[in-house]
Design an enzyme around this catalytic site. Sequence first.
Site, mmCIF file in Angstrom:
data_model
loop_
_atom_site.group_PDB
_atom_site.id
_atom_site.type_symbol
_atom_site.label_atom_id
_atom_site.label_comp_id
_atom_site.label_asym_id
_atom_site.label_seq_id
_atom_site.Cartn_x
_atom_site.Cartn_y
_atom_site.Cartn_z
ATOM 1 N N CYS A 173 52.183 67.142 8.346
ATOM 2 C CA CYS A 173 52.065 68.674 8.346
ATOM 3 C C CYS A 173 53.494 69.166 8.135
ATOM 4 C CB CYS A 173 51.138 69.109 9.365
ATOM 5 S SG CYS A 173 49.496 68.582 9.249
ATOM 6 N N SER A 206 48.933 70.577 20.541
ATOM 7 C CA SER A 206 49.400 70.200 19.302
ATOM 8 C C SER A 206 50.818 70.905 18.914
ATOM 9 C CB SER A 206 48.614 70.571 18.264
ATOM 10 O OG SER A 206 49.127 70.655 16.901
ATOM 11 N N GLU A 210 44.853 67.211 23.022
ATOM 12 C CA GLU A 210 45.606 68.325 22.561
ATOM 13 C C GLU A 210 44.726 69.708 22.717
ATOM 14 O OE1 GLU A 210 47.405 67.592 18.703
ATOM 15 O OE2 GLU A 210 49.022 66.365 19.711
ATOM 16 N N CYS A 263 53.432 60.062 11.462
ATOM 17 C CA CYS A 263 52.669 61.045 12.298
ATOM 18 C C CYS A 263 52.749 60.774 13.584
ATOM 19 C CB CYS A 263 51.132 61.230 11.701
ATOM 20 S SG CYS A 263 51.136 61.912 10.090
#
Length: 612
Positions: free
Chosen positions: A193, A515, A489, A122
């Site tokens: 994600c 982000s 972010e 990540c």
Amino acid sequence: MPDYRSKTSTHGRNMAGARALWRATGMKDEDFKKPIIAIANSFTQFVPGHVHLKDMGQLVAREIEKHGGVAKEFNTIAVDDGIAMGHDGMLYSLPSREIIADSVEYMVNAHCADAIVCISNCDKITPGMLMAALRLNIPVVFVSGGPMEAGKTKLANHGLDLVDAMVVAADDSCSDEKVAEYERSACPTCGSCSGMFTANSMNCLTEALGLSLPGNGTTLATHADREQLFLRAGRIAVELCKRYYQDGDESVLPRNVASRKAFENAMTLDIAMGGSTNTILHLLAAAQEAEVDFDLRDIDALSRKVPQLCKVAPNIQKYHMEDVHRAGGIFSILGELARGGLLHTDASTVHSPSMADAIAEWDITQTQDEAVHTFFKAGPAGIPTQVAFSQATRWPSLDLDRAEGCIRSVEHAYSQEGGLAVLYGNIALDGCVVKTAGVDESIHVFEGTAKIFESQDSAVKGILNDEVKAGDIVIIRYEGPKGGPGMQEMLYPTSYLKSKGLGKECALLTDGRFSGGTSGLSIGHASPEAAAGGAIGLVQDGDKVLIDIPNRSIQLQVSDEELAHRRIEQDKKGWKPAQPRARKVSTALKAYALLATSADKGAVRDKAMLDG
């Protein structure tokens, strides 16, 4: 030939104590003749992209041992940006990159390891490990946990991801039932994600840098094929050790693989696939560790000539990472770039002699190898799970459509200029960054009225309370590396603008960052940041700002004389928010802020302060 680094603690009479401790970890007499390969894992139960990595280190370790190495695993921290988003937890995200880099350096140097396998996934973990690998400059292979499957729900005719859940939650017209359905459907499996967010962008870029294997950025976390990436990473780590320590082949060292040409390749890929703006921050930081002269001006030059060949969520709802894989993954994008004369094909990799060789072997439009075609047919099963390698679903066919498919040829590009751009002007003398892939063409030139917020928190409150109107340019400042500290972010402000129907009616400028899930006219990394005396700190409510993406400019419509006057006044007040912020800043964050540079330098530590 260079000696194994590990001999420092495994050879000689005076190392009897160290060897005794090594023996207590399971090493035998014959092991002291082998390379010690560190496995930097990042397993944690806090992060879906890492929750399935618990056994991955030992999977790699067994393969290393089978091929003649000694494997020793350790863990790093890992922050989930999505869970840390929208509160003070986000202050810790970017600083965690430096902690991860330092922790890998500490472990590898303290124990004199000979090579590293980096198991990342990540947002800040891959960059942190990349910085460490280039700092240490010993043989390394990267292998990530892989992307999660896109979510599915009967309420939407497209794949879902985290951002969809956030947008519907902020939309007052959506029922609680719809919000709950999206929440339960958006993130169905383990993995990073599912869109082209920061995590997946960085894992794709390690392929272009030559430090990871084909498929690293796109093979689903749940798919059985991903196991082979871990096993192959273990084998290659041993091979690289032998080539360097036994044969004296320095070409395998990460600074020779991740050369300037490789950094240009990585940024070219990033622009072509519309990656997260965070990747710019991380590539700049990694380049400094690699001692490669590569800066924001180089990125600006590339952004003007590289077309956008791939659009993935959040830039388009139709495609997610599973679709990129079906279209041939990163080496199919690299192949299209190579045929367009936009890639350094003589750059090397850890798995092939050159990028040209790798493209010939792995680009599905060039190879007839059925095994490669089968590999890229790996698809989602649609079954919620946190278990790696738990399914073996395959698409019935590949996406070979380079005119209208997920991956386009240069001739059929989504746009002739790529998905990222660097803007300069009196409000950001050292530059700022926008993901043009997520900006509607109708607002590529936008003049608006400044609406000032001194923190992300106040901006969120203002947007939700309808203080922001069409035609406004939301300015969020004192959120840079020093000013935040930590360079938060801004996914919630951008998501809430979309939920209020202002996604094409407003812009947002910040010295913070975004982000990878952000879209819209969202401009970040304004440098210098406000806390460092940047002109973003001089903007006042009601000022006009002109954004011109085609001409790469962003201009505060205020005279030089007025700006000079404002600067004198601000110097008297000090470069800090006009209104006090209810924000507790820990000693750890204060220490980070003390050395942090602005975003145009990658937000790395100011080495001049350390050397001085």
